[in-house]
Motif scaffolding. Structure first.
Motif, PDB file in Angstrom:
ATOM      1  N   THR A 119     -21.341   2.169  23.807  1.00 32.06           N
ATOM      2  CA  THR A 119     -20.060   2.009  24.492  1.00 32.06           C
ATOM      3  C   THR A 119     -18.977   2.678  23.666  1.00 32.06           C
ATOM      4  OG1 THR A 119     -20.735  -0.101  25.477  1.00 32.06           O
ATOM      5  CG2 THR A 119     -18.380   0.376  25.412  1.00 32.06           C
ATOM      6  N   LEU A 120     -18.339   3.688  24.252  1.00 35.06           N
ATOM      7  CA  LEU A 120     -17.226   4.360  23.594  1.00 35.06           C
ATOM      8  C   LEU A 120     -15.961   3.569  23.916  1.00 35.06           C
ATOM      9  CD1 LEU A 120     -16.346   6.830  21.914  1.00 35.06           C
ATOM     10  CD2 LEU A 120     -16.002   8.062  24.066  1.00 35.06           C
ATOM     11  N   LEU A 121     -15.458   2.852  22.925  1.00 38.01           N
ATOM     12  CA  LEU A 121     -14.318   1.960  23.135  1.00 38.01           C
ATOM     13  C   LEU A 121     -13.007   2.710  23.232  1.00 38.01           C
ATOM     14  CD1 LEU A 121     -15.399  -0.731  20.513  1.00 38.01           C
ATOM     15  CD2 LEU A 121     -15.671  -0.851  22.998  1.00 38.01           C
ATOM     16  N   ARG A 122     -12.900   3.813  22.499  1.00 34.47           N
ATOM     17  CA  ARG A 122     -11.694   4.634  22.553  1.00 34.47           C
ATOM     18  C   ARG A 122     -12.000   5.997  21.936  1.00 34.47           C
ATOM     19  NH1 ARG A 122      -7.322   2.529  21.479  1.00 34.47           N
ATOM     20  NH2 ARG A 122      -6.140   4.331  20.789  1.00 34.47           N
ATOM     21  N   GLY A 123     -11.176   6.986  22.258  1.00 36.69           N
ATOM     22  CA  GLY A 123     -11.312   8.299  21.647  1.00 36.69           C
ATOM     23  C   GLY A 123     -12.405   9.146  22.259  1.00 36.69           C
ATOM     24  N   ARG A 124     -12.992  10.022  21.440  1.00 34.24           N
ATOM     25  CA  ARG A 124     -14.039  10.913  21.935  1.00 34.24           C
ATOM     26  C   ARG A 124     -15.120  11.093  20.884  1.00 34.24           C
ATOM     27  NH1 ARG A 124     -10.076  16.172  22.472  1.00 34.24           N
ATOM     28  NH2 ARG A 124      -9.559  16.432  20.273  1.00 34.24           N
ATOM     29  N   ALA A 125     -16.302  11.417  21.381  1.00 35.59           N
ATOM     30  CA  ALA A 125     -17.462  11.548  20.495  1.00 35.59           C
ATOM     31  C   ALA A 125     -18.396  12.607  21.041  1.00 35.59           C
ATOM     32  CB  ALA A 125     -18.196  10.216  20.367  1.00 35.59           C
ATOM     33  N   TRP A 126     -19.115  13.234  20.127  1.00 36.05           N
ATOM     34  CA  TRP A 126     -20.143  14.225  20.473  1.00 36.05           C
ATOM     35  C   TRP A 126     -21.483  13.654  20.037  1.00 36.05           C
ATOM     36  CZ3 TRP A 126     -23.660  16.955  17.429  1.00 36.05           C
ATOM     37  CH2 TRP A 126     -24.314  18.032  18.064  1.00 36.05           C
ATOM     38  N   PHE A 127     -22.501  13.820  20.888  1.00 39.91           N
ATOM     39  CA  PHE A 127     -23.822  13.260  20.624  1.00 39.91           C
ATOM     40  C   PHE A 127     -24.882  14.364  20.642  1.00 39.91           C
ATOM     41  CE2 PHE A 127     -21.263  10.067  22.721  1.00 39.91           C
ATOM     42  CZ  PHE A 127     -21.520   8.898  22.027  1.00 39.91           C
ATOM     43  N   ASP A 128     -25.784  14.314  19.694  1.00 37.19           N
ATOM     44  CA  ASP A 128     -27.004  15.111  19.725  1.00 37.19           C
ATOM     45  C   ASP A 128     -28.141  14.099  19.780  1.00 37.19           C
ATOM     46  OD1 ASP A 128     -28.909  17.039  19.647  1.00 37.19           O
ATOM     47  OD2 ASP A 128     -28.494  17.716  17.604  1.00 37.19           O
ATOM     48  N   VAL A 129     -28.608  13.817  20.994  1.00 35.30           N
ATOM     49  CA  VAL A 129     -29.472  12.668  21.242  1.00 35.30           C
ATOM     50  C   VAL A 129     -30.920  12.975  20.870  1.00 35.30           C
ATOM     51  CG1 VAL A 129     -30.312  11.047  22.991  1.00 35.30           C
ATOM     52  CG2 VAL A 129     -27.946  11.877  23.070  1.00 35.30           C
ATOM     53  N   ALA A 130     -31.515  12.087  20.096  1.00 36.57           N
ATOM     54  CA  ALA A 130     -32.935  12.211  19.756  1.00 36.57           C
ATOM     55  C   ALA A 130     -33.779  11.929  20.997  1.00 36.57           C
ATOM     56  CB  ALA A 130     -33.288  11.227  18.647  1.00 36.57           C
ATOM     57  N   PRO A 131     -34.703  12.821  21.361  1.00 35.06           N
ATOM     58  CA  PRO A 131     -35.516  12.606  22.570  1.00 35.06           C
ATOM     59  C   PRO A 131     -36.373  11.350  22.470  1.00 35.06           C
ATOM     60  CG  PRO A 131     -35.663  14.885  21.804  1.00 35.06           C
ATOM     61  CD  PRO A 131     -34.996  14.115  20.715  1.00 35.06           C
ATOM     62  N   ASP A 132     -36.410  10.595  23.559  1.00 34.67           N
ATOM     63  CA  ASP A 132     -37.261   9.413  23.663  1.00 34.67           C
ATOM     64  C   ASP A 132     -37.439   9.119  25.149  1.00 34.67           C
ATOM     65  OD1 ASP A 132     -38.578   7.018  23.627  1.00 34.67           O
ATOM     66  OD2 ASP A 132     -37.269   6.063  22.145  1.00 34.67           O
ATOM     67  N   PRO A 133     -38.482   9.695  25.778  1.00 34.72           N
ATOM     68  CA  PRO A 133     -38.670   9.543  27.229  1.00 34.72           C
ATOM     69  C   PRO A 133     -38.758   8.088  27.681  1.00 34.72           C
ATOM     70  CG  PRO A 133     -40.112  11.248  26.367  1.00 34.72           C
ATOM     71  CD  PRO A 133     -39.514  10.553  25.178  1.00 34.72           C
ATOM     72  N   ALA A 134     -39.203   7.203  26.791  1.00 33.33           N
ATOM     73  CA  ALA A 134     -39.356   5.801  27.181  1.00 33.33           C
ATOM     74  C   ALA A 134     -38.038   5.032  27.141  1.00 33.33           C
ATOM     75  CB  ALA A 134     -40.371   5.110  26.271  1.00 33.33           C
ATOM     76  N   ARG A 135     -37.013   5.597  26.475  1.00 35.45           N
ATOM     77  CA  ARG A 135     -35.738   4.888  26.350  1.00 35.45           C
ATOM     78  C   ARG A 135     -34.586   5.836  26.644  1.00 35.45           C
ATOM     79  NH1 ARG A 135     -34.659   1.784  21.018  1.00 35.45           N
ATOM     80  NH2 ARG A 135     -35.180   3.795  20.079  1.00 35.45           N
ATOM     81  N   PRO A 136     -34.031   5.809  27.838  1.00 35.01           N
ATOM     82  CA  PRO A 136     -32.876   6.658  28.122  1.00 35.01           C
ATOM     83  C   PRO A 136     -31.698   6.290  27.225  1.00 35.01           C
ATOM     84  CG  PRO A 136     -33.194   5.033  29.848  1.00 35.01           C
ATOM     85  CD  PRO A 136     -34.403   4.965  28.981  1.00 35.01           C
ATOM     86  N   PHE A 137     -30.873   7.275  26.951  1.00 32.92           N
ATOM     87  CA  PHE A 137     -29.675   7.095  26.132  1.00 32.92           C
ATOM     88  C   PHE A 137     -28.479   7.060  27.086  1.00 32.92           C
ATOM     89  CE2 PHE A 137     -26.254   8.137  23.256  1.00 32.92           C
ATOM     90  CZ  PHE A 137     -26.663   7.655  22.016  1.00 32.92           C
ATOM     91  N   ILE A 138     -27.761   5.950  27.118  1.00 33.77           N
ATOM     92  CA  ILE A 138     -26.678   5.751  28.083  1.00 33.77           C
ATOM     93  C   ILE A 138     -25.376   5.498  27.335  1.00 33.77           C
ATOM     94  CG2 ILE A 138     -25.860   4.381  30.039  1.00 33.77           C
ATOM     95  CD1 ILE A 138     -28.803   3.573  30.515  1.00 33.77           C
ATOM     96  N   VAL A 139     -24.345   6.270  27.672  1.00 36.92           N
ATOM     97  CA  VAL A 139     -23.032   6.101  27.062  1.00 36.92           C
ATOM     98  C   VAL A 139     -22.059   5.611  28.128  1.00 36.92           C
ATOM     99  CG1 VAL A 139     -21.139   7.195  25.819  1.00 36.92           C
ATOM    100  CG2 VAL A 139     -23.497   7.947  25.415  1.00 36.92           C
TER     101      VAL A 139
END
Length: 322
Positions: free
Chosen positions: A157-177
């Motif tokens: 959860t991005l509470l404020r501001g901005r962020a850049w992500f380089d997400v580690a692959p994991d097909p069993a667990r989606p990455f949700i922001v």
């Protein structure tokens, strides 16, 4: 700066949380639930007691001059009884301390959000973090986020501001922001979210962007979407990541940006606020490329390029006018 979640940054987090609790509990509107939550926080880790003690010591050092000021008669008490004089001085000291707290929150609107976040940056600070799954993230100034990983999903959860992500692959667990009304879902990709602008920019890979769990927009590399004025997502547009993500490299690129947006950028770069009382001036636009470590150059560009005047109280506020 680069750190990992296991780098022992619990002391820094405890200090931020202690500041937040101190301000929260000194609010006259603090409730019994607030106090019970504070007690639970205090009991959760011995380091929390040390952190709140250090915070109280800081405010005690401010209280001493406040007591002297209160006892000096500035409150215009006329020959008060000794007991009443002591009580008035204590009240004056408490009001002065509360005033300091209110001023701190006013000049730095993100203080509370950052105090309770898992990872946060102050204005002018940037931070690279490696999460427990190997995902790398980069936080811009005045940003805060929480990370909650479970066997079935990785939620941020991005509470404020901005962020850049380089997400580690994991097909069993989606990455949700989650960032306000926007939700971005990926399996492994590089992208940025700006909560203030309601925008998502993809550097590489692909991202599924949703708004309020309804409308969905798919983004590929070098594409961007953002919330429109009606709350819907704009269609994908092509962007140059070198420009759209220039903030990652310490540059601020302004392309005919309204001064209201410039004020948002400046808030990331240094403590204090940019105030533009005249709405007509707030609608003026500024273009240029500036270094993130030189916010004064942006103010000077508004003065020289747009013919504005500036009155500043360093670290508190800058007022633009004509």
């Amino acid at each position: 700066m680069i750190r990992t979640e296991s780098d022992g940054d619990s002391a820094d987090r405890a200090a931020r949380e202690a500041t937040g609790w101190f301000v929260r509990l000194n609010n006259p509107l603090a409730t019994d639930d607030d106090r019970r939550a504070f007690r639970a926080w205090l009991d959760a880790d011995p380091a929390h007691a040390d952190a709140i003690g250090e915070t109280r010591d800081l405010w005690d050092r401010l209280e001493a001059p406040a007591n002297r000021l209160g006892a000096s008669g500035w409150h215009r008490e006329i020959t008060p009884p000794r007991r009443r004089k002591r009580r008035t001085a204590a009240i004056a000291a408490a009001l002065l301390a509360t005033g300091f707290a209110c001023l701190a929150i006013w000049r730095d609107a993100g203080l509370i959000d950052r105090a309770f976040a898992d990872h946060a940056t102050r204005p002018g600070e940037r931070l690279e973090v490696v999460l427990s799954d190997g995902t790398r993230l980069y936080l811009d100034g005045d940003s805060a986020l929480d990370a909650s990983f479970a066997p079935a999903a990785r939620d941020v959860t991005l509470l404020r501001g901005r962020a850049w992500f380089d997400v580690a692959p994991d097909p069993a667990r989606p990455f949700i922001v989650h960032a306000g009304a926007i939700q971005a879902r990926v399996l492994g990709t590089g992208f940025a979210i700006d909560r203030d602008a309601g925008s998502v920019v993809v550097d590489h890979g692909s991202v599924l962007v949703m708004v309020r769990g309804a409308q969905t927009v798919g983004l590929a590399a070098n594409q961007r979407t953002a919330l429109a004025s009606d709350g819907a997502l704009e269609p994908p547009t092509m962007v140059d990541p070198g420009v759209a993500l220039a903030w990652r490299h310490g540059l601020i690129v302004l392309d005919a940006a309204p001064l209201a947006d410039v004020a948002t950028e400046l808030a990331r770069l240094e403590p204090g606020r940019l105030l533009i009382p005249d709405p007509k001036l707030a609608a003026l636009r500024l273009s240029g490329v500036f270094r993130a470590d030189d916010p004064d150059a942006i103010v000077e560009a508004m003065r020289a390029g747009l013919g504005l005047k500036a009155m500043s109280l360093p670290g508190v506020a800058t007022v633009l006018y004509r």
